[in-house]
Write a protein that holds these residues in place. Sequence first.
Motif, PDB file in Angstrom:
ATOM      1  N   ALA A  26       0.904  -0.930   0.529  1.00  0.00           N
ATOM      2  CA  ALA A  26       0.103  -0.098   0.126  1.00  0.00           C
ATOM      3  C   ALA A  26       0.651   1.139   0.487  1.00  0.00           C
ATOM      4  O   ALA A  26       2.546   1.508   0.677  1.00  0.00           O
ATOM      5  CB  ALA A  26      -1.612   0.285   1.383  1.00  0.00           C
ATOM      6  N   THR A  27       0.326   2.274  -0.251  1.00  0.00           N
ATOM      7  CA  THR A  27       0.716   3.918  -0.251  1.00  0.00           C
ATOM      8  C   THR A  27       0.019   4.871   0.662  1.00  0.00           C
ATOM      9  O   THR A  27      -1.170   4.760  -0.105  1.00  0.00           O
ATOM     10  CB  THR A  27       0.917   4.146  -2.087  1.00  0.00           C
ATOM     11  N   TYR A  28       0.021   5.495   1.469  1.00  0.00           N
ATOM     12  CA  TYR A  28      -0.377   6.711   1.912  1.00  0.00           C
ATOM     13  C   TYR A  28       0.070   7.737   2.506  1.00  0.00           C
ATOM     14  O   TYR A  28       1.007   7.415   2.865  1.00  0.00           O
ATOM     15  CB  TYR A  28      -1.100   5.411   3.500  1.00  0.00           C
ATOM     16  N   ASN A  29      -0.833   8.797   1.757  1.00  0.00           N
ATOM     17  CA  ASN A  29       0.088   9.855   2.414  1.00  0.00           C
ATOM     18  C   ASN A  29      -0.511  10.707   3.598  1.00  0.00           C
ATOM     19  O   ASN A  29      -1.962  10.712   3.687  1.00  0.00           O
ATOM     20  CB  ASN A  29      -0.249  10.789   0.951  1.00  0.00           C
ATOM     21  N   VAL A  30       0.003  10.914   4.421  1.00  0.00           N
ATOM     22  CA  VAL A  30      -0.169  10.968   5.268  1.00  0.00           C
ATOM     23  C   VAL A  30      -0.522  12.350   6.110  1.00  0.00           C
ATOM     24  O   VAL A  30      -0.769  12.779   7.464  1.00  0.00           O
ATOM     25  CB  VAL A  30      -0.082  10.090   7.125  1.00  0.00           C
ATOM     26  N   GLU A  31       0.072  13.039   5.478  1.00  0.00           N
ATOM     27  CA  GLU A  31      -0.636  14.479   4.939  1.00  0.00           C
ATOM     28  C   GLU A  31       0.771  15.479   6.388  1.00  0.00           C
ATOM     29  O   GLU A  31      -0.418  15.750   7.528  1.00  0.00           O
ATOM     30  CB  GLU A  31      -1.633  14.644   5.178  1.00  0.00           C
ATOM     31  N   ASN A  32       2.223  14.731   6.681  1.00  0.00           N
ATOM     32  CA  ASN A  32       2.921  15.674   7.511  1.00  0.00           C
ATOM     33  C   ASN A  32       2.458  15.517   8.758  1.00  0.00           C
ATOM     34  O   ASN A  32       1.925  16.292   9.767  1.00  0.00           O
ATOM     35  CB  ASN A  32       2.711  17.327   7.682  1.00  0.00           C
ATOM     36  N   LEU A  33       2.307  13.987   9.065  1.00  0.00           N
ATOM     37  CA  LEU A  33       1.836  13.450  10.373  1.00  0.00           C
ATOM     38  C   LEU A  33       3.375  13.791  11.167  1.00  0.00           C
ATOM     39  O   LEU A  33       4.376  13.426  11.064  1.00  0.00           O
ATOM     40  CB  LEU A  33       2.082  12.252  10.570  1.00  0.00           C
ATOM     41  N   ASP A  34       3.297  14.605  12.765  1.00  0.00           N
ATOM     42  CA  ASP A  34       4.151  14.250  13.976  1.00  0.00           C
ATOM     43  C   ASP A  34       3.654  14.506  14.357  1.00  0.00           C
ATOM     44  O   ASP A  34       2.727  13.793  14.956  1.00  0.00           O
ATOM     45  CB  ASP A  34       4.266  15.856  12.677  1.00  0.00           C
ATOM     46  N   PRO A  35       4.112  13.980  15.708  1.00  0.00           N
ATOM     47  CA  PRO A  35       4.354  13.512  16.972  1.00  0.00           C
ATOM     48  C   PRO A  35       3.071  14.224  17.417  1.00  0.00           C
ATOM     49  O   PRO A  35       2.311  13.781  18.632  1.00  0.00           O
ATOM     50  CB  PRO A  35       5.333  13.509  18.292  1.00  0.00           C
ATOM     51  N   SER A  36       2.970  15.784  17.478  1.00  0.00           N
ATOM     52  CA  SER A  36       1.588  16.321  17.906  1.00  0.00           C
ATOM     53  C   SER A  36       0.626  16.579  17.566  1.00  0.00           C
ATOM     54  O   SER A  36      -0.680  16.339  18.051  1.00  0.00           O
ATOM     55  CB  SER A  36       2.073  18.057  17.980  1.00  0.00           C
ATOM     56  N   ASP A  37       0.260  15.636  16.368  1.00  0.00           N
ATOM     57  CA  ASP A  37      -1.042  15.170  15.968  1.00  0.00           C
ATOM     58  C   ASP A  37      -2.018  14.398  16.553  1.00  0.00           C
ATOM     59  O   ASP A  37      -1.661  13.984  16.734  1.00  0.00           O
ATOM     60  CB  ASP A  37      -0.930  15.020  14.817  1.00  0.00           C
TER      61      ASP A  37
END
Length: 608
Positions: free
Chosen positions: A307-318
């Motif tokens: 699979a491919t998945y763009n998780v849109e700027n995921l960082d620990p604060s999300d």
Amino acid sequence: MPSRSSARLAALTVAAVCSAASAVVLTSPAHADSVRIHDVQGTTRISPFAGQKVTDVPGVVTATRTYGSSRGFWIQDPTPDDNPATSEGVFVFTSSAPKVAVGDSVTVTGTVSEYVPGGASSGNQSVTEITKPTITTVSTGNAVPAPVAIDEDSVPDTYAPQGDTAAAGSINGLTLDPSAYALDYYESLEGMNVQVEDTRVVTATDPYSELWVTVKPWEHRNRRGGTVYGSYASQNTGRLQIQSLGATADFPKANVGDTLEGATTGPLDFNQFGGYTLVASKLGTLESGGLERETTQKQSSRELAVATYNVENLDPSDATFDKHAAAIVNNLQSPDIVSLEEIQDNNGAKDDGTVDASQTVNKLIDAIVAAGGPKYDWRSINPVNDQDGGEPGGNIRQVFLFNPERVSFVDRAGGDSTTAVGVTKVNGKAQLTASPGRIDPANAAWNSSRKPLAGEFVFRGKTVFVIANHLNSKGGDQGLTAQYQPPVRSSEIQRHAQATEVNAFVKDILSVQKNANVIALGDMNDFEFSETAKILEGDGELWSAIKSLPKSERYTYDYQGNQQVLDQILVSPAIRRGCDFEYDSVHINSEFNDQISDHDPQVLRFRP
């Protein structure tokens, strides 16, 4: 209703008014008497009075905009001329809250300005305005001119005229032909009171309280209610953006396939983020279409699911980790390999030199376990700080997740942020010189952009090469409603160079082992019919597997009313010729107003 479009438009309007119009060369201001709105608008996109003062232009106030910096009102002439090319409405920019009311009959003296939302460099069309106005109220309580109905019969099927080659491809100087071209039709209504009725939503409500509808119900419709963008010649002329002059809180939270029942009425504006926009004084009633998120089929024990998945700027604060995890476990059915795009470093957009993303990735892995999924392992390569584009300080990169109970990763030392991975021949088979490794990271094609991540996997004794990509974005391209037709897609230059590099690397693998299982996947930032895709595919080294779906199902992203392909999984001949693969674009985000990413993930299932 303050929004992204209006706020930015407002700030730029002030600048444009102060420095004169950016779309025309001004002569000495001239005094013009007995001018009506249709004279101001003229028969082209540029007013014949641009830069000149006009006196006592009459009209009835149809709507006011009292928020933000783009404050003013629209007036319309209740006594139109007989020329369908000339609009009878115009926006009067006041800069402060207007002191007129809907239904006031007024005369306006001021300077005609051609304002270009986004500035001249954007390539956008201009908006004809009357600025620095002196307003005289003649009477109050007048009837507002009846709205013009925009529907499938009134909007032409051809999107835009060909630009004038003598004007660098601009359509600004061409006489409007509203019966032949959709953009000319909308321009002929600029500033006028218009109406759409019983329209289907084709792009969900965004964070800026905007949505898109279509006035052509059957135009490239798919089974989930959207409008598919299938080629550069298929612009879907029935698309129209909807905003509101009311409170943000009252704007409907719509998904694709929902309907705005009844009439939606207001002036037709033009903004930087989508072009022609109905700014509603009255909104239709939202009726749900009942759209639900999709779930793909579970892979069999002998099938490898990638699979491919763009998780849109995921960082620990999300706050989206649990939702992303649930999507991977439940909607994607826990693929064996997941290529993630837009994984940010451990402190997100804070630009302090941090490049490590272990906290981000492990937080997602833990959330997947909590959601009932496998304990994924992962591989990636940290980028050089601030060298891969994306949000400043975020250091986005691609990451491989893989389920070690189903697939193993071949670790081969030597891969780092600046070393190019190569291909060698060992016992007659292709091997990567480093795994994971980055493809030619010093090449100029990757300047300020993500470098592809290559990895070597083994599933049931078979080697599978996976290349995770996030190609150059479309930022900087001219919009579909640009004054230049066809619009210039400047971002393609770098993306084509990147596609050439990826294809060359796949060629290197296949030249050593022609039956190698190779997958190049990710956010390609381009369509399956684009030149980028053709370069990636080359002479058959790769093939975009989304083309195995019916055309109406080919989309991973929804932008300005067009459902389109940006994310792709391309496969080598050994996988394609096996004819036992299945492809699924799993629609869990792009069609919904509460999306956790703007991309839909893609899944490929096959037997190596």
